[in-house]
Design a protein around this motif. Structure first.
Motif, PDB file in Angstrom:
ATOM      1  N   ALA A  13       0.534   5.454   0.717  1.00 17.03           N
ATOM      2  CA  ALA A  13      -0.318   6.608   1.080  1.00 17.03           C
ATOM      3  C   ALA A  13       0.411   7.860   0.598  1.00 17.03           C
ATOM      4  CB  ALA A  13      -0.579   6.603   2.575  1.00 17.03           C
ATOM      5  N   GLY A  14       1.222   8.496   1.461  1.00 21.54           N
ATOM      6  CA  GLY A  14       1.975   9.691   1.041  1.00 21.54           C
ATOM      7  C   GLY A  14       3.268   9.360   0.312  1.00 21.54           C
ATOM      8  N   GLY A  15       3.740   8.134   0.445  1.00 21.20           N
ATOM      9  CA  GLY A  15       4.960   7.687  -0.242  1.00 21.20           C
ATOM     10  C   GLY A  15       6.247   8.217   0.374  1.00 21.20           C
ATOM     11  N   GLN A  16       6.166   8.928   1.489  1.00 18.04           N
ATOM     12  CA  GLN A  16       7.361   9.587   2.045  1.00 18.04           C
ATOM     13  C   GLN A  16       8.330   8.612   2.708  1.00 18.04           C
ATOM     14  OE1 GLN A  16       7.988  13.021   1.409  1.00 18.04           O
ATOM     15  NE2 GLN A  16       6.466  12.190   0.005  1.00 18.04           N
ATOM     16  N   SER A  17       7.844   7.436   3.058  1.00 23.85           N
ATOM     17  CA  SER A  17       8.746   6.394   3.562  1.00 23.85           C
ATOM     18  C   SER A  17       8.863   5.270   2.549  1.00 23.85           C
ATOM     19  CB  SER A  17       8.222   5.838   4.897  1.00 23.85           C
ATOM     20  OG  SER A  17       8.246   6.863   5.860  1.00 23.85           O
ATOM     21  N   LEU A  18       7.765   4.957   1.865  1.00 25.08           N
ATOM     22  CA  LEU A  18       7.802   3.832   0.917  1.00 25.08           C
ATOM     23  C   LEU A  18       8.707   4.132  -0.277  1.00 25.08           C
ATOM     24  CD1 LEU A  18       6.791   1.012   0.218  1.00 25.08           C
ATOM     25  CD2 LEU A  18       4.946   2.073  -1.078  1.00 25.08           C
ATOM     26  N   GLY A  53       3.183  13.280   3.595  1.00 26.29           N
ATOM     27  CA  GLY A  53       3.130  12.124   4.488  1.00 26.29           C
ATOM     28  C   GLY A  53       1.868  12.127   5.337  1.00 26.29           C
ATOM     29  N   THR A  54       1.382  10.936   5.654  1.00 23.64           N
ATOM     30  CA  THR A  54       0.137  10.827   6.437  1.00 23.64           C
ATOM     31  C   THR A  54       0.427  10.315   7.853  1.00 23.64           C
ATOM     32  OG1 THR A  54      -0.263   8.540   5.733  1.00 23.64           O
ATOM     33  CG2 THR A  54      -1.172  10.288   4.323  1.00 23.64           C
ATOM     34  N   ALA A  78      -5.283   0.155   6.469  1.00 23.25           N
ATOM     35  CA  ALA A  78      -5.675   0.932   7.649  1.00 23.25           C
ATOM     36  C   ALA A  78      -6.455   2.127   7.121  1.00 23.25           C
ATOM     37  CB  ALA A  78      -4.446   1.371   8.424  1.00 23.25           C
ATOM     38  N   ASP A 112       7.348   9.764  15.177  1.00 17.31           N
ATOM     39  CA  ASP A 112       6.766  10.506  16.304  1.00 17.31           C
ATOM     40  C   ASP A 112       5.326  10.101  16.615  1.00 17.31           C
ATOM     41  OD1 ASP A 112       8.966  12.491  16.948  1.00 17.31           O
ATOM     42  OD2 ASP A 112       8.733  12.836  14.806  1.00 17.31           O
ATOM     43  N   ALA A 142       9.723  15.972  10.492  1.00 15.15           N
ATOM     44  CA  ALA A 142      10.433  16.219   9.233  1.00 15.15           C
ATOM     45  C   ALA A 142      10.468  17.707   8.870  1.00 15.15           C
ATOM     46  CB  ALA A 142       9.797  15.385   8.126  1.00 15.15           C
ATOM     47  N   VAL A 176       0.860  -1.188   0.000  1.00 14.42           N
ATOM     48  CA  VAL A 176       0.000   0.000   0.000  1.00 14.42           C
ATOM     49  C   VAL A 176       0.894   1.235   0.000  1.00 14.42           C
ATOM     50  CG1 VAL A 176      -1.607   1.337   1.441  1.00 14.42           C
ATOM     51  CG2 VAL A 176      -1.876  -1.146   1.238  1.00 14.42           C
ATOM     52  N   HIS A 181       0.329  15.096   7.687  1.00 18.30           N
ATOM     53  CA  HIS A 181       0.906  15.797   8.853  1.00 18.30           C
ATOM     54  C   HIS A 181       0.494  17.278   8.826  1.00 18.30           C
ATOM     55  CE1 HIS A 181       3.280  12.162   9.059  1.00 18.30           C
ATOM     56  NE2 HIS A 181       4.022  12.483   8.018  1.00 18.30           N
ATOM     57  N   LYS A 210      10.663  16.764  22.037  1.00 20.83           N
ATOM     58  CA  LYS A 210      11.560  16.021  21.138  1.00 20.83           C
ATOM     59  C   LYS A 210      12.933  16.675  21.107  1.00 20.83           C
ATOM     60  CE  LYS A 210      11.863  14.791  16.190  1.00 20.83           C
ATOM     61  NZ  LYS A 210      11.083  14.515  14.974  1.00 20.83           N
TER      62      LYS A 210
HETATM   63  C1  LIG Z   1      13.475  13.410   5.014  1.00 20.73           C
HETATM   64  C2  LIG Z   1      12.447  12.760   5.887  1.00 20.73           C
HETATM   65  C3  LIG Z   1      12.374  13.109   7.226  1.00 20.73           C
HETATM   66  C4  LIG Z   1      11.433  12.508   8.052  1.00 20.73           C
HETATM   67  N1  LIG Z   1      11.362  12.898   9.364  1.00 20.73           N
HETATM   68  C5  LIG Z   1      10.435  12.346  10.175  1.00 20.73           C
HETATM   69  C6  LIG Z   1      10.323  12.742  11.541  1.00 20.73           C
HETATM   70  O1  LIG Z   1      11.045  13.611  12.040  1.00 20.73           O
HETATM   71  N2  LIG Z   1       9.368  12.133  12.292  1.00 20.73           N
HETATM   72  C7  LIG Z   1       8.528  11.171  11.784  1.00 20.73           C
HETATM   73  O2  LIG Z   1       7.681  10.656  12.526  1.00 20.73           O
HETATM   74  N3  LIG Z   1       8.587  10.803  10.495  1.00 20.73           N
HETATM   75  C8  LIG Z   1       9.514  11.365   9.688  1.00 20.73           C
HETATM   76  N4  LIG Z   1       9.574  10.971   8.360  1.00 20.73           N
HETATM   77  C9  LIG Z   1       8.648   9.945   7.854  1.00 20.73           C
HETATM   78  C10 LIG Z   1       7.347  10.627   7.378  1.00 20.73           C
HETATM   79  O3  LIG Z   1       6.625  11.035   8.506  1.00 20.73           O
HETATM   80  C11 LIG Z   1       6.417   9.719   6.506  1.00 20.73           C
HETATM   81  O4  LIG Z   1       5.423  10.524   5.986  1.00 20.73           O
HETATM   82  C12 LIG Z   1       5.695   8.628   7.213  1.00 20.73           C
HETATM   83  O5  LIG Z   1       6.597   7.802   7.883  1.00 20.73           O
HETATM   84  C13 LIG Z   1       4.934   7.688   6.255  1.00 20.73           C
HETATM   85  O6  LIG Z   1       3.727   8.237   5.835  1.00 20.73           O
HETATM   86  P1  LIG Z   1       3.300   8.110   4.300  1.00 20.73           P
HETATM   87  O7  LIG Z   1       1.873   8.482   4.219  1.00 20.73           O
HETATM   88  O8  LIG Z   1       4.254   8.856   3.452  1.00 20.73           O
HETATM   89  O9  LIG Z   1       3.413   6.512   4.081  1.00 20.73           O
HETATM   90  P2  LIG Z   1       4.011   5.692   2.861  1.00 20.73           P
HETATM   91  O10 LIG Z   1       5.424   6.074   2.621  1.00 20.73           O
HETATM   92  O11 LIG Z   1       3.087   5.746   1.723  1.00 20.73           O
HETATM   93  O12 LIG Z   1       3.943   4.219   3.501  1.00 20.73           O
HETATM   94  C14 LIG Z   1       4.799   3.850   4.550  1.00 20.73           C
HETATM   95  C15 LIG Z   1       4.513   2.385   4.924  1.00 20.73           C
HETATM   96  O13 LIG Z   1       3.231   2.258   5.542  1.00 20.73           O
HETATM   97  C16 LIG Z   1       2.349   1.445   4.753  1.00 20.73           C
HETATM   98  N5  LIG Z   1       1.070   2.154   4.719  1.00 20.73           N
HETATM   99  C17 LIG Z   1       0.881   3.487   4.553  1.00 20.73           C
HETATM  100  N6  LIG Z   1      -0.416   3.804   4.678  1.00 20.73           N
HETATM  101  C18 LIG Z   1      -1.067   2.632   4.900  1.00 20.73           C
HETATM  102  C19 LIG Z   1      -2.432   2.319   5.125  1.00 20.73           C
HETATM  103  N7  LIG Z   1      -3.373   3.268   5.168  1.00 20.73           N
HETATM  104  N8  LIG Z   1      -2.768   1.020   5.312  1.00 20.73           N
HETATM  105  C20 LIG Z   1      -1.816   0.053   5.298  1.00 20.73           C
HETATM  106  N9  LIG Z   1      -0.495   0.299   5.118  1.00 20.73           N
HETATM  107  C21 LIG Z   1      -0.132   1.584   4.920  1.00 20.73           C
HETATM  108  C22 LIG Z   1       3.012   1.321   3.372  1.00 20.73           C
HETATM  109  O14 LIG Z   1       2.703   0.089   2.750  1.00 20.73           O
HETATM  110  C23 LIG Z   1       4.486   1.416   3.733  1.00 20.73           C
HETATM  111  O15 LIG Z   1       4.953   0.163   4.167  1.00 20.73           O
HETATM  112  C24 LIG Z   1      10.526  11.544   7.520  1.00 20.73           C
HETATM  113  C25 LIG Z   1      10.598  11.192   6.166  1.00 20.73           C
HETATM  114  C26 LIG Z   1      11.540  11.785   5.350  1.00 20.73           C
HETATM  115  C27 LIG Z   1      11.591  11.407   3.897  1.00 20.73           C
END
Ligand SMILES: Cc1cc2nc3c(=O)[nH]c(=O)nc-3n(C[C@H](O)[C@H](O)[C@H](O)COP(=O)(O)OP(=O)(O)OC[C@H]3O[C@@H](n4cnc5c(N)ncnc54)[C@H](O)[C@@H]3O)c2cc1C
Length: 291
Positions: A32-37, A110-111, A167, A124, A102, A30, A78, A185
Motif C-alpha cells: 500500500a504505502g510501502g512504509q513498512s514493506l 503510509g496507510t 483488505a 498505533d 511517525a 501486497v 495517516h 502515547k
Molecule cells: C521511520 C518510521 C517510523 C514509524 N513510526 C510509526 C509510529 O510511530 N506508529 C505507527 O503506528 N507506525 C509507525 N510506522 C509504520 C507506518 O505507520 C506504516 O505506514 C504502516 O505500518 C504501514 O502502512 P503502509 O501503507 O505503508 O503499508 P505497507 O508498508 O505497504 O505494507 C505493510 C504490510 O501490510 C500489508 N498490507 C498493506 N496494505 C494491505 C492491504 N490493503 N491488504 C492486505 N495487506 C496489506 C503488506 O503486504 C505488508 O505486509 C513507522 C514507519 C517508519 C518507516
C-alpha cells in the motif's frame, strides 16, 4: 542493503489484484504505502517473488459515513486522517492518534489499513481499532469477508488475513449515545514508536458507561484489548475509584518486555497511569458531547 530481486505489478482493478494474489499465493506481497514493506524488503526480512502495488486501485481513498459506520478505505493515509474535518467531528480520537504516528514523511505515504495489516505490536492504529470495535473488510476471488478486529492479530506481524486477500477498508461503528475517546502515547522522541500507549473509547447511557473500549500499544506480542478493565466499567457510573480499578486491571493485562525504552514494570505503570488519565479525558469529552 538492496532488496532481493522481485517482480512488480500495479494492477488497475481490484479483480486483477485478486487474480495475481490467487495465482502467486505466499510468493506475493501486497504493497500500500510501502512504509513498512520497503524497509522489510531492503533488510531482506521479506523476499517475495512479486510485489502487488495496490496504490492505483480506484475508490479506496474515501472516508465516509455509511449505515451506522465510519468507513475508511484501504488507501486512506495517516495524513488524510490528520486533516479530515469529518473525522474531527465523528471520531476525534482517530485524529488525535494520527498526530502521534511517525513523522510527516511516513504519514504522507503510509496507510491506516496497511498499518493494521502489518500488525506491528508497536503500531498505533491496532489499539485505536480495538478500542473502537472496528471490523476489517477483506476481498478475495471467493468474495467479501468481514473480520472483527478482536482476534485479527495473531502474534507479532501475524494476522488472520489470507495470502489471497486484499483488505479493502475498515469500518468503525458509530456510537449510539454520547461518546468520547483519547489516545495517549509515551515516546522517547518525536516520531518514535511507542514505549507504551493506550487508546480509550467510552459510550454513555445517561450517567452510566454503556460500553468501554481500551486498546494497548507496545506492551505485548500484539496490540492488546484490556477486556477485564472494559467489563469492569460497563454498566456503572464512573467514579474515581472505579476508574482507578479499571486502570489497575488494564495494567494487569499488559505483558511488556523490558528493553531500551524501559523496564517491564515501568511500562506496566505507564499503562495504569495513561488508562486512568485517558478515561478521565474520554469521559470529560463524552460529557461535552465531543464524541
Ligand atoms: C521511520 C518510521 C517510523 C514509524 N513510526 C510509526 C509510529 O510511530 N506508529 C505507527 O503506528 N507506525 C509507525 N510506522 C509504520 C507506518 O505507520 C506504516 O505506514 C504502516 O505500518 C504501514 O502502512 P503502509 O501503507 O505503508 O503499508 P505497507 O508498508 O505497504 O505494507 C505493510 C504490510 O501490510 C500489508 N498490507 C498493506 N496494505 C494491505 C492491504 N490493503 N491488504 C492486505 N495487506 C496489506 C503488506 O503486504 C505488508 O505486509 C513507522 C514507519 C517508519 C518507516
Amino acid at each position: 542493503m538492496f532488496p532481493a530481486a522481485f517482480e512488480y505489478q500495479a494492477p488497475a482493478t481490484l479483480a486483477d489484484a485478486l487474480s495475481l494474489l490467487k495465482k502467486h499465493g505466499d510468493d506475493a506481497k501486497v504493497m500500500a504505502g510501502g512504509q513498512s514493506l520497503i524497509p522489510l524488503l531492503k533488510l531482506r526480512f521479506a523476499r517475495p517473488e512479486l510485489v502487488v502495488d495496490i496504490g492505483r486501485l480506484p475508490a479506496m481513498s474515501s472516508i465516509k459515513r455509511d449505515n451506522g459506520h465510519v468507513a475508511i478505505g484501504a488507501l486512506v493515509r495517516h495524513v488524510d486522517v490528520e486533516r479530515s474535518k469529518d473525522l474531527e467531528a465523528w471520531l476525534p480520537m482517530m485524529v488525535e492518534a494520527s498526530h502521534w504516528i511517525a513523522d510527516p514523511l511516513v504519514r504522507n505515504r503510509g496507510t491506516v489499513v496497511g498499518s493494521i495489516c502489518h500488525a506491528d505490536p508497536s503500531g498505533d492504529w491496532g489499539s485505536v481499532m480495538l478500542a473502537l470495535g472496528a471490523e476489517l473488510i477483506a476481498h478475495s476471488q471467493s468474495g467479501e469477508r468481514v473480520i472483527p478486529i478482536d482476534g485479527f492479530f495473531q502474534g507479532p506481524f501475524t494476522t488472520t488475513l489470507r495470502a489471497d486477500e486484499v483488505a479493502t477498508g475498515i469500518r468503525i461503528p458509530v456510537s449510539k449515545g454520547r461518546s468520547g475517546g483519547a489516545y495517549l502515547k509515551l515516546e522517547r522522541k518525536v516520531g518514535d514508536f511507542a514505549s507504551a500507549a493506550v487508546a480509550i473509547h467510552v459510550e454513555m447511557d445517561g450517567n452510566k458507561i454503556a460500553k468501554a473500549g481500551i486498546g494497548l500499544t507496545a506492551v505485548g506480542p500484539t496490540n492488546l484489548k484490556a477486556t477485564a478493565a472494559e467489563k469492569a466499567l460497563a454498566g456503572h457510573e464512573p467514579t474515581d475509584q472505579l476508574i482507578a480499578e479499571a486502570a489497575r486491571l488494564a495494567a494487569q493485562a499488559a505483558e511488556p518486555k523490558g528493553d531500551i525504552r524501559g523496564s517491564a514494570e515501568y511500562k506496566k505503570d505507564v499503562v495504569r497511569v495513561f488508562v486512568q488519565r485517558g478515561l478521565h479525558t474520554a469521559l470529560g469529552r463524552a460529557k461535552e458531547g465531543k464524541a
